[in-house]
Design a protein around this motif. Structure first.
Motif, PDB file in Angstrom:
ATOM      1  N   GLY A   1       0.865  -1.300   0.044  1.00  0.00           N
ATOM      2  CA  GLY A   1      -0.111  -0.119   0.175  1.00  0.00           C
ATOM      3  C   GLY A   1       0.877   1.190  -0.007  1.00  0.00           C
ATOM      4  N   GLY A   2       2.119   1.118   0.816  1.00  0.00           N
ATOM      5  CA  GLY A   2       2.869   2.357   0.689  1.00  0.00           C
ATOM      6  C   GLY A   2       3.347   2.548  -0.626  1.00  0.00           C
ATOM      7  N   LEU A   3       4.065   1.675  -1.219  1.00  0.00           N
ATOM      8  CA  LEU A   3       4.588   1.593  -2.609  1.00  0.00           C
ATOM      9  C   LEU A   3       3.416   2.102  -3.802  1.00  0.00           C
ATOM     10  CD1 LEU A   3       6.568   1.192  -4.789  1.00  0.00           C
ATOM     11  CD2 LEU A   3       5.913  -1.213  -4.705  1.00  0.00           C
ATOM     12  N   ARG A   4       2.311   1.840  -3.497  1.00  0.00           N
ATOM     13  CA  ARG A   4       1.240   2.061  -4.472  1.00  0.00           C
ATOM     14  C   ARG A   4       0.951   3.575  -4.364  1.00  0.00           C
ATOM     15  NH1 ARG A   4      -2.449  -0.913  -7.107  1.00  0.00           N
ATOM     16  NH2 ARG A   4      -2.024  -2.939  -5.580  1.00  0.00           N
ATOM     17  N   ARG A   5       0.784   4.119  -2.963  1.00  0.00           N
ATOM     18  CA  ARG A   5       0.583   5.256  -2.823  1.00  0.00           C
ATOM     19  C   ARG A   5       1.735   6.287  -3.139  1.00  0.00           C
ATOM     20  NH1 ARG A   5      -3.305   7.552   0.690  1.00  0.00           N
ATOM     21  NH2 ARG A   5      -4.410   5.734  -0.106  1.00  0.00           N
ATOM     22  N   SER A   6       2.939   5.931  -3.039  1.00  0.00           N
ATOM     23  CA  SER A   6       3.899   6.806  -3.519  1.00  0.00           C
ATOM     24  C   SER A   6       3.907   6.822  -4.915  1.00  0.00           C
ATOM     25  CB  SER A   6       5.389   6.146  -2.830  1.00  0.00           C
ATOM     26  OG  SER A   6       6.484   6.733  -3.567  1.00  0.00           O
ATOM     27  N   MET A   7       3.690   5.905  -5.553  1.00  0.00           N
ATOM     28  CA  MET A   7       3.646   5.978  -7.120  1.00  0.00           C
ATOM     29  C   MET A   7       2.572   6.958  -7.419  1.00  0.00           C
ATOM     30  SD  MET A   7       4.347   1.933  -7.854  1.00  0.00           S
ATOM     31  CE  MET A   7       3.863   2.235  -9.656  1.00  0.00           C
ATOM     32  N   ALA A   8       1.259   7.008  -6.541  1.00  0.00           N
ATOM     33  CA  ALA A   8       0.181   7.668  -6.875  1.00  0.00           C
ATOM     34  C   ALA A   8       0.427   9.239  -6.710  1.00  0.00           C
ATOM     35  CB  ALA A   8      -0.964   7.235  -6.172  1.00  0.00           C
ATOM     36  N   LYS A   9       1.143   9.517  -5.591  1.00  0.00           N
ATOM     37  CA  LYS A   9       1.661  10.786  -5.331  1.00  0.00           C
ATOM     38  C   LYS A   9       2.372  11.300  -6.306  1.00  0.00           C
ATOM     39  CE  LYS A   9      -0.879  11.222  -1.280  1.00  0.00           C
ATOM     40  NZ  LYS A   9      -1.965  12.066  -1.135  1.00  0.00           N
ATOM     41  N   ALA A  10       3.227  10.649  -6.796  1.00  0.00           N
ATOM     42  CA  ALA A  10       4.250  11.029  -7.949  1.00  0.00           C
ATOM     43  C   ALA A  10       3.868  11.175  -9.457  1.00  0.00           C
ATOM     44  CB  ALA A  10       5.422  10.131  -7.790  1.00  0.00           C
ATOM     45  N   GLY A  11       2.636  10.461  -9.448  1.00  0.00           N
ATOM     46  CA  GLY A  11       1.772  10.516 -10.712  1.00  0.00           C
ATOM     47  C   GLY A  11       2.181   9.431 -11.654  1.00  0.00           C
ATOM     48  N   TYR A  12       2.564   8.142 -11.395  1.00  0.00           N
ATOM     49  CA  TYR A  12       2.853   7.116 -12.112  1.00  0.00           C
ATOM     50  C   TYR A  12       1.855   5.842 -11.830  1.00  0.00           C
ATOM     51  CZ  TYR A  12       6.901   9.938 -12.949  1.00  0.00           C
ATOM     52  OH  TYR A  12       7.974  10.818 -13.286  1.00  0.00           O
ATOM     53  N   SER A  13       1.756   5.368 -13.090  1.00  0.00           N
ATOM     54  CA  SER A  13       0.519   4.383 -12.843  1.00  0.00           C
ATOM     55  C   SER A  13       1.188   2.811 -13.012  1.00  0.00           C
ATOM     56  CB  SER A  13      -0.215   4.493 -14.203  1.00  0.00           C
ATOM     57  OG  SER A  13       0.405   4.144 -15.433  1.00  0.00           O
ATOM     58  N   ASP A  14       2.711   2.675 -13.368  1.00  0.00           N
ATOM     59  CA  ASP A  14       3.148   1.334 -13.411  1.00  0.00           C
ATOM     60  C   ASP A  14       4.500   1.451 -13.113  1.00  0.00           C
ATOM     61  OD1 ASP A  14       4.621   1.938 -15.745  1.00  0.00           O
ATOM     62  OD2 ASP A  14       2.982   1.422 -16.712  1.00  0.00           O
ATOM     63  N   LEU A  15       5.107   0.275 -12.664  1.00  0.00           N
ATOM     64  CA  LEU A  15       6.413   0.080 -12.340  1.00  0.00           C
ATOM     65  C   LEU A  15       7.534   0.864 -13.072  1.00  0.00           C
ATOM     66  CD1 LEU A  15       6.391  -3.502 -10.569  1.00  0.00           C
ATOM     67  CD2 LEU A  15       6.215  -1.317  -9.289  1.00  0.00           C
ATOM     68  N   LYS A  16       7.203   0.410 -14.530  1.00  0.00           N
ATOM     69  CA  LYS A  16       8.223   0.955 -15.465  1.00  0.00           C
ATOM     70  C   LYS A  16       8.042   2.581 -15.588  1.00  0.00           C
ATOM     71  CE  LYS A  16      10.581  -0.900 -17.559  1.00  0.00           C
ATOM     72  NZ  LYS A  16      12.044  -1.160 -16.955  1.00  0.00           N
ATOM     73  N   GLU A  17       7.263   2.963 -15.447  1.00  0.00           N
ATOM     74  CA  GLU A  17       7.059   4.440 -15.564  1.00  0.00           C
ATOM     75  C   GLU A  17       7.726   5.110 -14.454  1.00  0.00           C
ATOM     76  OE1 GLU A  17       3.237   6.148 -16.043  1.00  0.00           O
ATOM     77  OE2 GLU A  17       3.063   5.476 -18.176  1.00  0.00           O
ATOM     78  N   PHE A  18       7.519   4.486 -13.138  1.00  0.00           N
ATOM     79  CA  PHE A  18       7.874   4.981 -11.988  1.00  0.00           C
ATOM     80  C   PHE A  18       9.415   5.164 -11.860  1.00  0.00           C
ATOM     81  CE2 PHE A  18       8.248   4.595  -7.032  1.00  0.00           C
ATOM     82  CZ  PHE A  18       7.869   5.731  -6.718  1.00  0.00           C
ATOM     83  N   GLN A  19      10.098   4.169 -12.525  1.00  0.00           N
ATOM     84  CA  GLN A  19      11.500   4.178 -12.686  1.00  0.00           C
ATOM     85  C   GLN A  19      12.343   5.542 -13.134  1.00  0.00           C
ATOM     86  OE1 GLN A  19      12.497   0.528 -15.035  1.00  0.00           O
ATOM     87  NE2 GLN A  19      12.381  -0.671 -13.310  1.00  0.00           N
ATOM     88  N   LYS A  20      11.179   6.383 -13.858  1.00  0.00           N
ATOM     89  CA  LYS A  20      11.628   7.577 -14.455  1.00  0.00           C
ATOM     90  C   LYS A  20      11.481   8.855 -13.349  1.00  0.00           C
ATOM     91  CE  LYS A  20      10.286   5.685 -18.994  1.00  0.00           C
ATOM     92  NZ  LYS A  20       9.449   5.995 -19.988  1.00  0.00           N
ATOM     93  N   VAL A  21      10.995   8.307 -12.236  1.00  0.00           N
ATOM     94  CA  VAL A  21      10.735   9.633 -11.437  1.00  0.00           C
ATOM     95  C   VAL A  21      11.715  10.454 -11.032  1.00  0.00           C
ATOM     96  CG1 VAL A  21      10.799   8.319  -9.066  1.00  0.00           C
ATOM     97  CG2 VAL A  21       9.315  10.043  -9.414  1.00  0.00           C
ATOM     98  N   GLY A  22      11.633  11.644 -10.740  1.00  0.00           N
ATOM     99  CA  GLY A  22      12.726  12.386 -10.357  1.00  0.00           C
ATOM    100  C   GLY A  22      13.306  12.163  -8.973  1.00  0.00           C
ATOM    101  N   LEU A  23      14.448  12.356  -8.603  1.00  0.00           N
ATOM    102  CA  LEU A  23      15.024  11.932  -7.506  1.00  0.00           C
ATOM    103  C   LEU A  23      16.076  13.126  -6.890  1.00  0.00           C
ATOM    104  CD1 LEU A  23      16.304   8.250  -8.242  1.00  0.00           C
ATOM    105  CD2 LEU A  23      14.620   8.974  -6.845  1.00  0.00           C
ATOM    106  N   SER A  24      16.202  13.411  -5.595  1.00  0.00           N
ATOM    107  CA  SER A  24      17.098  14.322  -5.054  1.00  0.00           C
ATOM    108  C   SER A  24      17.907  13.542  -4.085  1.00  0.00           C
ATOM    109  CB  SER A  24      16.174  15.480  -4.262  1.00  0.00           C
ATOM    110  OG  SER A  24      15.636  14.897  -3.110  1.00  0.00           O
ATOM    111  N   VAL A  25      19.264  14.193  -3.920  1.00  0.00           N
ATOM    112  CA  VAL A  25      20.178  13.527  -2.784  1.00  0.00           C
ATOM    113  C   VAL A  25      20.279  14.432  -1.778  1.00  0.00           C
ATOM    114  CG1 VAL A  25      22.569  12.731  -2.777  1.00  0.00           C
ATOM    115  CG2 VAL A  25      21.247  12.381  -4.673  1.00  0.00           C
ATOM    116  N   ARG A  26      20.384  13.991  -0.521  1.00  0.00           N
ATOM    117  CA  ARG A  26      20.360  14.781   0.670  1.00  0.00           C
ATOM    118  C   ARG A  26      21.701  15.216   0.862  1.00  0.00           C
ATOM    119  NH1 ARG A  26      16.883  11.133   5.022  1.00  0.00           N
ATOM    120  NH2 ARG A  26      14.941  10.912   3.715  1.00  0.00           N
ATOM    121  N   ALA A  27      21.972  16.564   1.199  1.00  0.00           N
ATOM    122  CA  ALA A  27      23.541  16.896   1.294  1.00  0.00           C
ATOM    123  C   ALA A  27      24.278  16.256   2.207  1.00  0.00           C
ATOM    124  CB  ALA A  27      23.381  18.290   1.567  1.00  0.00           C
TER     125      ALA A  27
END
Length: 387
Positions: free
Chosen positions: A361-387
């Motif tokens: 459920g947490g993974l599904r909600r994370s993908m939904a909040k980021a706007g992605y509908s499947d796993l392959k699309e979610f691999q393109k989500v933006g990422l940031s690195v903590r300083a």
């Protein structure tokens, strides 16, 4: 460009990142979690969730593999573990937990080694495979590179669907005193798909993909308190970087072959739904979970977890961890603790805010909040690195 740092005169090292160093950056679009698909397919086998179980006796019994398969994941039986050596595994685990429950960690590890020193009995392993197969779920069994050639014929005869060649560190060719195991030749001779690992860098991942493996495992199940490979061998796998490197190898191999896709399976640093989401975001197709699933009532370890490497006869690389309190290795017992079902661990509901329940459920909600509908699309989500 790789981020290289000087660690001394004439010696440089690459800067790498763990999953906790990375954060997911949502896009301008969100969607309903009901519109998110978590399914993926490995060769001919489709799974509803991107979750495999780490092949340890603390986690995967035939009954656990059946339940995880029923819930949409894949349980991987340790083909060199207790179910291949003893007819009374539950009794042996009771003995082990009696020792560790009293704080006898060294004696418990010694007993684990002793139990794994018993000769393997092909009939017992065949019976475990048959039990899972009769339940109608996908059957996967893990073997080490050292024993893959000797054990695989019996496993094929027993009717496995997937073979997992899994070690702490694996290469395309395993050299030993006997004939070296050439994975490319070995895989080409098999009629079942093979998943191989673990690896931690782009080059080794690409080499394994070229052997014909259907999937490559990244990492070795590292988790603080349970896996001691860093302390014993000095080898650590920063998972965010390792997954991204393997995903880059997957793209290179896809171009090299004109379209053959090899799945990347993350195995390490994942204890919460947020870390599971980050692993997928870094490029993994699925995750091999250990500690998160060990809390389930169906897990043979009954709230205790140890990786398969803990039973090595001379160089154990794992401790026994109480997963109800994963940062405290003090004396604890199950007592009246009511452990959640595997279904609740995966699908909820959760009554704690830390991401250890309702992983799916947490993974599904994370993908939904980021706007992605499947796993392959979610691999393109933006990422940031903590300083």
């Amino acid at each position: 460009m790789r981020d290289m740092v000087e660690i001394g005169m004439g010696r440089t090292a690459r800067r790498t990142y763990e999953l906790d160093d990375v954060d997911i950056v949502p896009s301008r679009r969100t969607r309903s979690s009901k519109q998110v698909s978590l399914s993926w397919q490995l060769d001919a086998y489709r799974f509803e969730i991107p979750c495999l179980a780490h092949p340890t006796d603390a986690l995967v019994s035939p009954e656990f593999a059946i339940e995880l398969g029923r819930l949409g994941g894949l349980g991987v039986i340790n083909g060199e573990g207790l179910w291949a050596r003893h007819a009374d595994v539950s009794v042996k685990i009771d003995q082990l937990l009696e020792l560790v429950g009293k704080g006898g960690y060294e004696r418990a590890v010694a007993l684990l080694q002793e139990l794994h020193a018993a000769p393997m009995q092909p009939d017992l392993l065949a019976a475990a495979v048959a039990q899972v197969r009769a339940a109608g779920v996908t059957v996967a069994v893990r073997v080490s590179p050292q024993n893959a050639r000797a054990l695989t014929p019996a496993l094929l005869q027993a009717g496995i669907d997937l073979l997992v060649v899994h070690g702490t560190i694996i290469s395309a060719e395993h050299v030993s005193d006997g004939e070296p195991l050439n994975l490319k030749t070995f895989i080409a001779e098999l009629d079942v798909p093979v998943v191989a690992g673990g690896v931690s860098d782009h080059r080794t991942a690409l080499h394994l993909m070229r052997t014909g493996a259907a999937g490559v495992i990244v990492g070795y199940g590292s988790f603080p308190g349970a896996t001691t490979t860093g302390e014993v061998l000095g080898i650590e796998v920063p998972m965010a970087t390792a997954i991204a490197d393997a995903a880059a190898a997957r793209r290179d191999y896809l171009d090299e072959t004109g379209g053959r896709y090899v799945h990347v399976i993350a195995d390490g640093e994942i204890a919460t739904s947020g870390q599971l989401a980050k692993a997928i975001a870094c490029g993994a197709d699925a995750a091999m979970l250990g500690v998160p699933l060990a809390a389930a009532a169906q897990a043979p370890g009954r709230g205790w977890y140890w990786p398969s490497a803990a039973a090595h006869p001379s160089v154990p690389r794992g401790s026994l961890l109480h997963v109800d309190d994963p940062w405290d290795l003090g004396d604890q017992e199950d007592g009246d603790v009511v452990r959640p079902s595997l279904e609740r661990v995966l699908y909820g509901p959760s009554d704690e805010p830390f991401g250890t329940l309702n992983l799916v459920g947490g993974l599904r909600r994370s993908m939904a909040k980021a706007g992605y509908s499947d796993l392959k699309e979610f691999q393109k989500v933006g990422l940031s690195v903590r300083a």
